[in-house]
Design a protein around this motif. Structure first.
Motif, PDB file in Angstrom:
ATOM      1  N   ILE A  37       0.827  -1.204   0.000  1.00 42.55           N
ATOM      2  CA  ILE A  37       0.000   0.000   0.000  1.00 42.55           C
ATOM      3  C   ILE A  37       0.865   1.259   0.000  1.00 42.55           C
ATOM      4  O   ILE A  37       2.081   1.207   0.190  1.00 42.55           O
ATOM      5  N   LYS A  38       0.199   2.388  -0.184  1.00 36.88           N
ATOM      6  CA  LYS A  38       0.851   3.689  -0.024  1.00 36.88           C
ATOM      7  C   LYS A  38       1.014   3.956   1.469  1.00 36.88           C
ATOM      8  O   LYS A  38       0.069   4.385   2.137  1.00 36.88           O
ATOM      9  N   ALA A  39       2.186   3.679   1.990  1.00 33.70           N
ATOM     10  CA  ALA A  39       2.442   3.975   3.399  1.00 33.70           C
ATOM     11  C   ALA A  39       2.921   5.422   3.516  1.00 33.70           C
ATOM     12  O   ALA A  39       3.711   5.883   2.695  1.00 33.70           O
ATOM     13  N   HIS A  40       2.449   6.124   4.517  1.00 32.36           N
ATOM     14  CA  HIS A  40       2.861   7.507   4.749  1.00 32.36           C
ATOM     15  C   HIS A  40       3.876   7.540   5.887  1.00 32.36           C
ATOM     16  O   HIS A  40       3.576   7.118   7.008  1.00 32.36           O
ATOM     17  N   SER A  41       5.070   8.035   5.604  1.00 29.88           N
ATOM     18  CA  SER A  41       6.066   8.176   6.666  1.00 29.88           C
ATOM     19  C   SER A  41       5.686   9.288   7.638  1.00 29.88           C
ATOM     20  O   SER A  41       6.076   9.269   8.804  1.00 29.88           O
ATOM     21  N   VAL A  42       4.952  10.273   7.152  1.00 28.71           N
ATOM     22  CA  VAL A  42       4.335  11.309   7.994  1.00 28.71           C
ATOM     23  C   VAL A  42       2.831  11.131   7.827  1.00 28.71           C
ATOM     24  O   VAL A  42       2.306  11.277   6.718  1.00 28.71           O
ATOM     25  N   SER A  43       2.137  10.790   8.891  1.00 26.34           N
ATOM     26  CA  SER A  43       0.732  10.418   8.813  1.00 26.34           C
ATOM     27  C   SER A  43      -0.107  11.464   8.080  1.00 26.34           C
ATOM     28  O   SER A  43      -0.046  12.656   8.385  1.00 26.34           O
ATOM     29  N   LYS A  44      -0.885  10.984   7.113  1.00 24.29           N
ATOM     30  CA  LYS A  44      -1.722  11.884   6.316  1.00 24.29           C
ATOM     31  C   LYS A  44      -2.815  12.541   7.155  1.00 24.29           C
ATOM     32  O   LYS A  44      -2.914  13.770   7.215  1.00 24.29           O
ATOM     33  N   GLU A  45      -3.644  11.725   7.787  1.00 25.67           N
ATOM     34  CA  GLU A  45      -4.796  12.267   8.507  1.00 25.67           C
ATOM     35  C   GLU A  45      -4.399  12.962   9.806  1.00 25.67           C
ATOM     36  O   GLU A  45      -4.927  14.021  10.156  1.00 25.67           O
ATOM     37  N   LEU A  46      -3.463  12.374  10.527  1.00 28.82           N
ATOM     38  CA  LEU A  46      -3.101  12.924  11.831  1.00 28.82           C
ATOM     39  C   LEU A  46      -2.254  14.180  11.723  1.00 28.82           C
ATOM     40  O   LEU A  46      -2.409  15.119  12.507  1.00 28.82           O
ATOM     41  N   PHE A  47      -1.327  14.203  10.766  1.00 23.59           N
ATOM     42  CA  PHE A  47      -0.324  15.272  10.745  1.00 23.59           C
ATOM     43  C   PHE A  47      -0.442  16.175   9.517  1.00 23.59           C
ATOM     44  O   PHE A  47      -0.623  17.386   9.639  1.00 23.59           O
ATOM     45  N   LEU A  48      -0.345  15.594   8.323  1.00 30.06           N
ATOM     46  CA  LEU A  48      -0.240  16.406   7.111  1.00 30.06           C
ATOM     47  C   LEU A  48      -1.471  17.262   6.872  1.00 30.06           C
ATOM     48  O   LEU A  48      -1.356  18.441   6.505  1.00 30.06           O
ATOM     49  N   ARG A  49      -2.646  16.683   7.069  1.00 32.18           N
ATOM     50  CA  ARG A  49      -3.858  17.445   6.786  1.00 32.18           C
ATOM     51  C   ARG A  49      -3.976  18.670   7.702  1.00 32.18           C
ATOM     52  O   ARG A  49      -4.593  19.677   7.336  1.00 32.18           O
ATOM     53  N   LYS A  50      -3.357  18.605   8.884  1.00 33.14           N
ATOM     54  CA  LYS A  50      -3.450  19.717   9.832  1.00 33.14           C
ATOM     55  C   LYS A  50      -2.657  20.940   9.383  1.00 33.14           C
ATOM     56  O   LYS A  50      -2.932  22.054   9.838  1.00 33.14           O
ATOM     57  N   ILE A  51      -1.656  20.742   8.540  1.00 34.37           N
ATOM     58  CA  ILE A  51      -0.868  21.889   8.078  1.00 34.37           C
ATOM     59  C   ILE A  51      -1.160  22.212   6.617  1.00 34.37           C
ATOM     60  O   ILE A  51      -0.492  23.062   6.024  1.00 34.37           O
ATOM     61  N   SER A  52      -2.133  21.532   6.027  1.00 32.97           N
ATOM     62  CA  SER A  52      -2.377  21.675   4.591  1.00 32.97           C
ATOM     63  C   SER A  52      -3.225  22.902   4.275  1.00 32.97           C
ATOM     64  O   SER A  52      -3.927  23.449   5.137  1.00 32.97           O
ATOM     65  N   ARG A  53      -3.158  23.290   3.027  1.00 33.10           N
ATOM     66  CA  ARG A  53      -4.057  24.311   2.472  1.00 33.10           C
ATOM     67  C   ARG A  53      -4.695  23.692   1.227  1.00 33.10           C
ATOM     68  O   ARG A  53      -3.980  23.309   0.299  1.00 33.10           O
ATOM     69  N   ASN A  54      -6.011  23.575   1.257  1.00 31.02           N
ATOM     70  CA  ASN A  54      -6.713  22.879   0.173  1.00 31.02           C
ATOM     71  C   ASN A  54      -6.138  21.474  -0.029  1.00 31.02           C
ATOM     72  O   ASN A  54      -5.966  21.004  -1.157  1.00 31.02           O
ATOM     73  N   ASN A  55      -5.839  20.834   1.099  1.00 34.48           N
ATOM     74  CA  ASN A  55      -5.307  19.463   1.104  1.00 34.48           C
ATOM     75  C   ASN A  55      -3.963  19.336   0.394  1.00 34.48           C
ATOM     76  O   ASN A  55      -3.620  18.272  -0.130  1.00 34.48           O
ATOM     77  N   LYS A  56      -3.190  20.413   0.406  1.00 35.23           N
ATOM     78  CA  LYS A  56      -1.846  20.383  -0.164  1.00 35.23           C
ATOM     79  C   LYS A  56      -0.853  20.969   0.835  1.00 35.23           C
ATOM     80  O   LYS A  56      -1.192  21.836   1.640  1.00 35.23           O
ATOM     81  N   VAL A  57       0.387  20.457   0.777  1.00 36.89           N
ATOM     82  CA  VAL A  57       1.471  20.964   1.615  1.00 36.89           C
ATOM     83  C   VAL A  57       2.658  21.291   0.717  1.00 36.89           C
ATOM     84  O   VAL A  57       2.696  20.906  -0.449  1.00 36.89           O
ATOM     85  N   TYR A  58       3.623  22.003   1.276  1.00 31.25           N
ATOM     86  CA  TYR A  58       4.856  22.289   0.541  1.00 31.25           C
ATOM     87  C   TYR A  58       5.921  21.272   0.934  1.00 31.25           C
ATOM     88  O   TYR A  58       6.048  20.891   2.107  1.00 31.25           O
ATOM     89  N   ASN A  59       6.681  20.849  -0.065  1.00 36.64           N
ATOM     90  CA  ASN A  59       7.830  19.971   0.142  1.00 36.64           C
ATOM     91  C   ASN A  59       9.042  20.588  -0.542  1.00 36.64           C
ATOM     92  O   ASN A  59       9.010  20.798  -1.760  1.00 36.64           O
ATOM     93  N   PRO A  60      10.103  20.939   0.213  1.00 37.90           N
ATOM     94  CA  PRO A  60      11.290  21.519  -0.415  1.00 37.90           C
ATOM     95  C   PRO A  60      11.972  20.495  -1.321  1.00 37.90           C
ATOM     96  O   PRO A  60      12.236  19.368  -0.904  1.00 37.90           O
ATOM     97  N   GLN A  61      12.247  20.891  -2.556  1.00 44.33           N
ATOM     98  CA  GLN A  61      12.926  19.999  -3.495  1.00 44.33           C
ATOM     99  C   GLN A  61      14.073  20.740  -4.146  1.00 44.33           C
ATOM    100  O   GLN A  61      13.945  21.901  -4.530  1.00 44.33           O
ATOM    101  N   MET A  62      15.194  20.034  -4.290  1.00 44.58           N
ATOM    102  CA  MET A  62      16.409  20.653  -4.793  1.00 44.58           C
ATOM    103  C   MET A  62      16.482  20.583  -6.308  1.00 44.58           C
ATOM    104  O   MET A  62      16.312  19.517  -6.902  1.00 44.58           O
ATOM    105  N   ASP A  63      16.728  21.724  -6.931  1.00 47.00           N
ATOM    106  CA  ASP A  63      17.066  21.763  -8.355  1.00 47.00           C
ATOM    107  C   ASP A  63      18.538  21.378  -8.468  1.00 47.00           C
ATOM    108  O   ASP A  63      19.428  22.152  -8.096  1.00 47.00           O
ATOM    109  N   THR A  64      18.817  20.155  -8.953  1.00 47.54           N
ATOM    110  CA  THR A  64      20.181  19.631  -8.940  1.00 47.54           C
ATOM    111  C   THR A  64      21.091  20.319  -9.947  1.00 47.54           C
ATOM    112  O   THR A  64      22.306  20.150  -9.889  1.00 47.54           O
ATOM    113  N   ILE A  65      20.516  21.079 -10.871  1.00 49.68           N
ATOM    114  CA  ILE A  65      21.339  21.809 -11.846  1.00 49.68           C
ATOM    115  C   ILE A  65      21.742  23.174 -11.275  1.00 49.68           C
ATOM    116  O   ILE A  65      22.911  23.537 -11.236  1.00 49.68           O
TER     117      ILE A  65
END
Length: 334
Positions: A37-65
Motif C-alpha cells: 500500500i501507499k504507506a505515509h512516513s508522515v501520517s496523512k490524517e493525523l499530521f499532514l492534513r493539519k498543516i495543509s491548504r486545500n489538502n496540499k502541503v509544501y515539500n522543499p525539493q532541490m534543483d540539482t542543476i
C-alpha cells in the motif's frame, strides 16, 4: 553500443521509482495481506492534513542543476508516501497511534522512530537499484576512460549504500523484538513539546557528525559504524512535538546531541529549525505560513535547506529566529 538519451534515462529511473514495492516487515513475518500500500512516513490524517491548504502541503525539493530549493505543492494523498509495507503490517505496526490516543508511550515513540528507519531502508534499496542501472547502462557508447570512470563511480556508490543498508537492517532486526513484544528496551527518546502546533513536519533518520554546540561526535568514514538519530516532528491533539530517538546502545551519543539543543535557552528554537531543515529531506511545510513570510526569511530558510558543507564552522551563521515555525515549551528524556 548506442548511448541512452536523457529521455530514456529518465524513463528507466521513473520505472524504478514506480516498480519498487515491498513489505519491509516481511522478513520477520511473511504473512502479508492485501498487497503493498501507499504507506505515509508522515501520517496523512493525523499530521499532514493539519498543516495543509486545500489538502496540499509544501515539500522543499532541490534543483540539482542550479542547486537551489524550490517549494513543490504536493497533495496530502501523495506527500511522504513510500511503498514499504503491506496493508496488514502497516495497520498492525502503527494503528495504536494512527487510530488511538497519543499517550507518548514508549511503544508509540518506538514506532515513530521505527517508521523513519523503514523509510531510510526503502530509500537505500532504491538508490542501489538506480546506481546498478547506471553501472549497466550509462557507459554505452563511451570511450574506455569514461567507461572506467562511470563503472568506478557506480561501484563506489553501490558499495557505500550497501554498507549503509547492512547497518540499517541490523537496527531493524534489533528493534524487532521490541515491536513484537511491545517492550521498549532498545530505543531511547527526547520528546520536545512545543507551545503551539508547528509549521514544519518531518520524519527522517539522520547521522550527525557534530552536535549543535559544534562538538564532533563521530566521523562518517565508515557507514557501518555510524551512530544514528531518528527525527520526527508531528502534531497530536493540537499539540506540537519534536521527537529525537536513538538506540539504547548509543545512549551517550543521543543524549550529548540532544542536550546541545538546550544548552543555550535563547537558541533552542533556532537549533530545532536548523536541525530539521539542514538534516532532513522528508520535510513538509504549511503553505499559508511559508507564503506569508517576507522574502528575506524565506531565502534564509532556503539556505538552511541547501546547506551541505562547512557545517562545523558555519552553523551559527545559519541559525536565526523563526518563531512562526515552532516555539519550544519543554522537553523530557524517556
Amino acid at each position: 553500443m548506442v548511448p541512452l538519451t536523457i529521455q530514456e534515462e529518465q524513463v528507466h529511473l521513473k520505472k524504478i521509482d514506480k516498480d519498487l514495492k515491498l513489505c519491509l516487515f516481511n522478513q520477520f513475518d511473511n504473512n502479508c495481506s492485501n498487497g503493498i500500500i501507499k504507506a505515509h512516513s508522515v501520517s496523512k490524517e493525523l499530521f499532514l492534513r493539519k498543516i495543509s491548504r486545500n489538502n496540499k502541503v509544501y515539500n522543499p525539493q532541490m534543483d540539482t542543476i542550479k542547486y537551489k530549493v524550490n517549494m513543490k505543492d504536493i497533495g496530502v494523498n501523495e506527500a511522504s508516501v513510500f511503498y514499504g509495507f503491506c496493508n496488514k503490517h502497516d495497520t498492525n505496526l502503527f494503528s495504536d497511534f494512527e487510530t488511538g490516543k497519543f499517550t507518548a508511550s514508549s511503544s508509540q515513540l518506538l514506532k515513530l522512530g521505527y517508521r523513519a528507519l523503514c523509510l531510510e531502508i526503502f530509500k537505500k534499496i532504491k538508490v542501489i537499484k538506480k546506481f546498478s542501472f547506471y553501472k549497466e547502462n550509462m557507459d554505452k557508447g563511451k570511450n574506455l576512460l569514461d567507461q572506467y570512470r562511470i563503472q568506478m563511480s557506480s561501484n563506489k556508490e553501490i558499495a557505500f549504500n550497501k554498507n549503509s543498508l547492512i547497518k540499517l537492517e541490523k537496527i531493524q532486526a534489533l528493534l524487532h523484538s521490541d515491536i513484537i513484544e511491545n517492550t521498549s528496551d532498545k530505543m531511547k527518546h527526547c520528546l520536545i513539546t512545543l507551545e503551539n502546533p508547528q509549521n514544519i513536519l518531518c520524519s527522517s533518520m539522520i547521522s550527525p557528525e557534530f552536535n549543535l554546540n559544534l562538538e564532533r561526535l563521530q566521523k562518517l568514514d565508515n557507514t557501518t559504524n555510524a551512530k544514528n538519530l531518528f527525527l520526527n516532528s508531528f502534531i497530536f491533539d493540537d499539540i506540537g512535538y519534536v521527537l529525537i530517538s536513538w538506540l539504547a546502545e548509543e545512549d551517550e551519543y543521543g543524549k550529548i546531541f540532544s542536550n546541545s539543543i538546550f544548552s543555550e535557552s535563547h537558541l533552542i528554537n533556532h537549533k530545532l529549525i536548523a536541525l530539521i531543515l539542514m538534516y532532513t529531506e522528508n520535510v513538509f511545510i504549511t503553505p499559508s505560513w511559508w507564503d506569508s513570510l517576507p522574502d528575506e526569511k524565506r531565502n534564509h530558510l532556503k539556505k538552511l535547506i541547501e546547506y551541505v558543507e562547512g557545517f562545523e564552522s558555519n552553523v551559527t551563521l545559519n541559525i536565526q529566529d523563526h518563531l512562526e515555525a515552532l516555539q519550544y515549551l519543554t522537553h523530557k528524556f524517556l
